[in-house]
Enzyme design. Structure first.
Site, short mmCIF file in Angstrom:
data_model
loop_
_atom_site.label_atom_id
_atom_site.label_comp_id
_atom_site.label_asym_id
_atom_site.label_seq_id
_atom_site.Cartn_x
_atom_site.Cartn_y
_atom_site.Cartn_z
CG ASP A 77 -62.83 25.34 49.27
OD1 ASP A 77 -61.88 25.36 50.05
OD2 ASP A 77 -62.93 26.13 48.29
CG ASP A 134 -60.78 31.32 50.86
OD1 ASP A 134 -61.61 32.02 51.45
OD2 ASP A 134 -59.63 31.15 51.27
N GLY A 164 -56.56 26.59 47.45
CA GLY A 164 -56.69 25.41 48.32
C GLY A 164 -55.43 25.04 49.08
NE ARG A 187 -51.72 32.82 56.09
CZ ARG A 187 -52.10 33.07 57.35
NH1 ARG A 187 -51.25 33.60 58.19
NH2 ARG A 187 -53.34 32.82 57.74
CB SER A 191 -58.60 29.91 54.91
OG SER A 191 -58.39 31.19 55.46
CG ASN A 199 -57.20 34.74 57.57
OD1 ASN A 199 -56.93 35.36 58.59
ND2 ASN A 199 -56.31 34.55 56.60
CG ASP A 208 -62.61 27.09 44.56
OD1 ASP A 208 -62.26 26.51 45.60
OD2 ASP A 208 -62.12 28.17 44.19
P1 B16 Z 1 -54.95 31.61 54.74
P2 B16 Z 1 -59.87 27.18 50.88
C1 B16 Z 1 -57.49 28.36 50.95
O1 B16 Z 1 -58.83 28.34 51.32
C2 B16 Z 1 -57.27 29.26 49.74
O2 B16 Z 1 -57.92 28.74 48.60
C3 B16 Z 1 -55.79 29.35 49.45
O3 B16 Z 1 -55.56 30.21 48.35
C4 B16 Z 1 -55.07 29.88 50.70
O4 B16 Z 1 -53.65 29.92 50.49
C5 B16 Z 1 -55.39 28.97 51.89
O5 B16 Z 1 -56.79 28.90 52.07
C6 B16 Z 1 -54.75 29.48 53.18
O6 B16 Z 1 -55.39 30.68 53.52
O7 B16 Z 1 -53.72 32.35 54.33
O8 B16 Z 1 -56.16 32.50 54.93
O9 B16 Z 1 -54.71 30.72 55.94
O10 B16 Z 1 -60.04 27.33 49.41
O11 B16 Z 1 -59.28 25.85 51.31
O12 B16 Z 1 -61.11 27.56 51.65
MG MG Z 2 -61.30 27.13 47.47
#
Ligand code: B16
Ligand code: MG
Length: 213
Positions: free
Chosen positions: A9, A11, A46, A49, A116, A118, A170
């Protein structure tokens, strides 16, 4: 060695963007006069958005149209990207960097499995833009965690069966996704004590011992 690949993962595992997510959602919630705290933010880990936005809007007395929701998500993401712009190689800890290099030296395939959109931007900021063997992220899935799609895609990209891959997570939604996909899971941070995980990481570096077993 039990595992031939590890899917991380992003974030909260490779780097800490969670505080930036919190600050950007909090700014939107404040503007809309909606109460929003850290506990709400933990439930956003996780998940996608738009699902994260629904967590913010749960406490809103006003209901919003789909167009308004898309505008809110864009507003949050613009602020989040601005905050991410402050990140650099300093935001990749020595422990994570050294552990990733040790795992690579053991011959393991290493991939990212993140919800994400991003992901490429964040990996570039911390100097890992071309490190991983595969990147499955929010840009290439239709179902976000707890659905296993992102991890299954990552395993397929590195050419391995889930039974020989370990997922590192996490978020509780991420642990659930890993188990649903047939992966062993090493849990850390907020999900560390999740009973569905195979391993409970005291530190990221514990992965080296787990991979050797
Ligand atoms: P984005 P992961 C997740 O990343 C984040 O934990 C979660 O809080 C967020 O809403 C999701 O990505 C989408 O992110 O807005 O940047 O597309 O933990 O799966 O790496
Ligand atoms: Mg995460």
């Amino acid at each position: 060695m039990k595992y031939a690949g590890i899917i991380f993962d992003l974030d909260g595992v490779i780097c800490s963007t969670d505080e930036y997510h919190y600050l950007a959602w909090k700014a939107l919630a404040d503007r809309l006069n909606i109460p929003f705290g850290r506990e709400d933010n933990n439930r956003q880990r996780g998940v996608s958005r738009m699902e994260s936005l629904e967590v913010v809007l749960e406490k809103s007395p006003v209901s919003y149209s789909q167009e308004e929701k898309i505008a809110f998500a864009t507003e949050k993401n613009d602020l989040y990207r601005q905050l991410l712009g402050e990140m650099g190689e300093k935001d990749l800890s020595a422990e994570v960097k050294d552990t990733l290099c040790a795992l690579r030296a053991m011959g393991l395939k290493l991939a990212i499995g993140s919800s994400s959109k991003n992901t490429p931007f964040i990996l570039d900021r911390i100097g890992l833009g071309s490190f991983f063997d595969a990147i499955a992220d929010g840009n290439c899935i239709t179902h976000s965690k707890p659905h296993p799609e992102v991890f299954l895609k990552a395993a397929e990209m590195i050419g391995l069966d889930p039974s020989v891959c370990l997922v590192v997570e996490d978020a509780k939604a991420g642990v659930e996704a890993a188990v649903a996909g047939g992966f062993d899971c090493a849990a850390m941070g907020d999900a560390k004590d999740d009973p569905r995980a195979t391993w409970h990481l005291g530190s990221f570096a514990d992965l080296v011992g787990i991979a050797r077993a």
